[in-house]
Design a protein around this motif. Structure first.
Motif, mmCIF file in Angstrom:
data_model
loop_
_atom_site.group_PDB
_atom_site.id
_atom_site.type_symbol
_atom_site.label_atom_id
_atom_site.label_comp_id
_atom_site.label_asym_id
_atom_site.label_seq_id
_atom_site.Cartn_x
_atom_site.Cartn_y
_atom_site.Cartn_z
ATOM 1 N N GLY A 20 9.114 10.728 -13.425
ATOM 2 C CA GLY A 20 10.191 9.874 -13.517
ATOM 3 C C GLY A 20 10.309 8.947 -12.068
ATOM 4 N N ARG A 21 9.345 8.996 -10.978
ATOM 5 C CA ARG A 21 9.350 8.424 -9.655
ATOM 6 C C ARG A 21 8.919 6.985 -10.102
ATOM 7 N N VAL A 22 9.760 5.942 -9.370
ATOM 8 C CA VAL A 22 9.257 4.535 -9.593
ATOM 9 C C VAL A 22 8.747 3.980 -8.397
ATOM 10 N N LEU A 23 7.810 2.777 -8.880
ATOM 11 C CA LEU A 23 7.027 2.035 -7.888
ATOM 12 C C LEU A 23 7.855 1.184 -7.113
ATOM 13 N N VAL A 24 8.116 1.114 -5.747
ATOM 14 C CA VAL A 24 8.669 0.114 -4.854
ATOM 15 C C VAL A 24 8.117 -0.461 -3.936
ATOM 16 N N ILE A 25 8.380 -1.494 -3.515
ATOM 17 C CA ILE A 25 7.692 -2.225 -2.298
ATOM 18 C C ILE A 25 8.804 -2.515 -1.111
ATOM 19 N N LYS A 26 8.129 -2.431 -0.072
ATOM 20 C CA LYS A 26 8.996 -2.695 1.102
ATOM 21 C C LYS A 26 8.644 -4.264 1.449
ATOM 22 N N ARG A 27 9.504 -5.206 1.160
ATOM 23 C CA ARG A 27 8.904 -6.682 1.324
ATOM 24 C C ARG A 27 8.540 -7.148 2.702
ATOM 25 N N ALA A 28 7.570 -7.934 2.681
ATOM 26 C CA ALA A 28 7.219 -8.093 4.016
ATOM 27 C C ALA A 28 8.197 -9.417 4.770
ATOM 28 N N ASP A 29 8.657 -10.129 3.880
ATOM 29 C CA ASP A 29 9.416 -11.220 4.309
ATOM 30 C C ASP A 29 10.958 -10.812 4.868
ATOM 31 N N ASN A 30 11.643 -9.775 4.167
ATOM 32 C CA ASN A 30 12.788 -9.476 4.647
ATOM 33 C C ASN A 30 12.859 -8.170 4.803
ATOM 34 N N GLY A 31 11.996 -7.095 4.834
ATOM 35 C CA GLY A 31 12.075 -5.646 4.848
ATOM 36 C C GLY A 31 12.850 -4.932 3.920
ATOM 37 N N ALA A 32 13.403 -5.519 2.866
ATOM 38 C CA ALA A 32 14.189 -5.013 1.737
ATOM 39 C C ALA A 32 13.359 -4.292 0.806
ATOM 40 N N TRP A 33 13.646 -3.118 0.305
ATOM 41 C CA TRP A 33 12.799 -2.053 -0.825
ATOM 42 C C TRP A 33 13.542 -2.965 -2.077
ATOM 43 N N GLU A 34 12.175 -3.172 -2.828
ATOM 44 C CA GLU A 34 12.503 -3.734 -4.328
ATOM 45 C C GLU A 34 11.327 -3.191 -5.309
ATOM 46 N N GLU B 94 -0.463 -7.706 -7.943
ATOM 47 C CA GLU B 94 -0.671 -8.460 -6.680
ATOM 48 C C GLU B 94 -0.098 -7.679 -5.531
ATOM 49 N N GLU B 95 0.923 -7.163 -5.584
ATOM 50 C CA GLU B 95 1.807 -6.722 -4.474
ATOM 51 C C GLU B 95 1.513 -5.185 -4.170
ATOM 52 N N THR B 96 0.897 -4.479 -5.285
ATOM 53 C CA THR B 96 0.836 -2.932 -4.869
ATOM 54 C C THR B 96 -0.559 -2.246 -5.236
ATOM 55 N N GLY B 97 -1.587 -3.183 -6.197
ATOM 56 C CA GLY B 97 -2.901 -2.739 -6.469
ATOM 57 C C GLY B 97 -2.601 -1.856 -7.650
ATOM 58 N N ILE B 98 -1.647 -1.687 -8.222
ATOM 59 C CA ILE B 98 -1.472 -0.939 -9.390
ATOM 60 C C ILE B 98 -1.571 -1.915 -10.567
ATOM 61 N N LYS B 99 -2.554 -1.514 -11.747
ATOM 62 C CA LYS B 99 -2.529 -2.138 -12.937
ATOM 63 C C LYS B 99 -1.597 -1.485 -13.799
ATOM 64 N N GLY C 296 -4.068 1.843 -14.336
ATOM 65 C CA GLY C 296 -5.132 2.099 -13.361
ATOM 66 C C GLY C 296 -4.563 1.409 -12.027
ATOM 67 N N GLY C 297 -5.724 1.578 -11.416
ATOM 68 C CA GLY C 297 -5.643 0.974 -9.921
ATOM 69 C C GLY C 297 -4.922 2.173 -8.814
ATOM 70 N N GLU C 298 -5.068 1.534 -7.586
ATOM 71 C CA GLU C 298 -4.709 2.506 -6.246
ATOM 72 C C GLU C 298 -3.759 1.692 -5.665
ATOM 73 N N ALA C 299 -2.572 2.435 -5.194
ATOM 74 C CA ALA C 299 -1.617 1.703 -4.342
ATOM 75 C C ALA C 299 -2.154 1.294 -2.952
ATOM 76 N N HIS C 300 -1.768 -0.042 -2.727
ATOM 77 C CA HIS C 300 -1.892 -0.694 -1.195
ATOM 78 C C HIS C 300 -0.912 -1.758 -1.070
ATOM 79 N N THR C 301 -0.768 -1.974 0.265
ATOM 80 C CA THR C 301 0.008 -3.033 0.502
ATOM 81 C C THR C 301 -0.657 -4.385 0.270
ATOM 82 N N SER C 302 -0.071 -5.547 0.378
ATOM 83 C CA SER C 302 -0.570 -6.879 0.262
ATOM 84 C C SER C 302 -0.032 -7.916 1.361
ATOM 85 N N ASP C 303 -0.176 -9.037 1.406
ATOM 86 C CA ASP C 303 0.340 -9.944 2.030
ATOM 87 C C ASP C 303 1.891 -10.010 1.758
ATOM 88 N N GLU C 304 2.581 -9.683 0.816
ATOM 89 C CA GLU C 304 3.689 -9.652 0.576
ATOM 90 C C GLU C 304 4.678 -8.320 0.517
#
Length: 139
Positions: A17-31, A53-58, A86-94
């Motif tokens: 039930g957990r969801v994948l989120v990113i902390k954006r590089a441009d504004n620091g917001a979680w989305e 592109e943003e997480t490495g997760i397919k 598939g894929g493994e989570a990682h950060t990106s330029d974004e």
């Protein structure tokens, strides 16, 4: 004639039930991961591309869960519930961080206008259509 930008996002829901989120590089917001839909791609394909592109997760899309318009910026976002394939989570330029949030973490760490996209995807209801000002939902 006014112009609108179309964006896509993928709400990736894990078995627990957990969801994948990113902390954006441009504004620091979680989305939820997402971005501008390219002219030559289908919305579902764009959501999958942005998540990768943003997480490495397919991912594969499961269904459209909502349409959201930022009334200040003229951006219409199509949000899809996705599952990891598939894929493994990682950060990106974004993205400066990638995490798997619980529902409670979504509600406490994300701005309302973006948290609702994730919450709508977690709920099993029909796709929602909502408007916001970039931070708060508009009635």
């Amino acid at each position: 004639m006014s112009l609108h930008s179309v964006s896509v996002a993928g709400v990736v829901v894990r078995e627990d039930g957990r969801v994948l989120v990113i902390k954006r590089a441009d504004n620091g917001a979680w989305e939820a991961p997402g971005g501008v839909l390219e002219l030559d791609e289908r919305p579902e394909d764009g959501a999958c591309r942005e998540v990768l592109e943003e997480t490495g997760i397919k991912v594969e899309t499961e269904r459209l869960t909502g349409v959201y318009k930022n009334m200040k910026r003229g951006v219409v976002a199509l949000v899809f519930r996705c599952r990891r394939v598939g894929g493994e989570a990682h950060t990106s330029d974004e993205s400066v961080d990638v995490r798997w949030f619980t529902r409670d973490e979504v509600e406490s760490h994300m701005v309302e206008a973006y948290a609702v996209r994730v919450l709508d995807a977690l709920d099993a209801g029909e796709p929602q259509v909502r408007a916001h000002d970039g931070r708060r939902l508009l009635n």
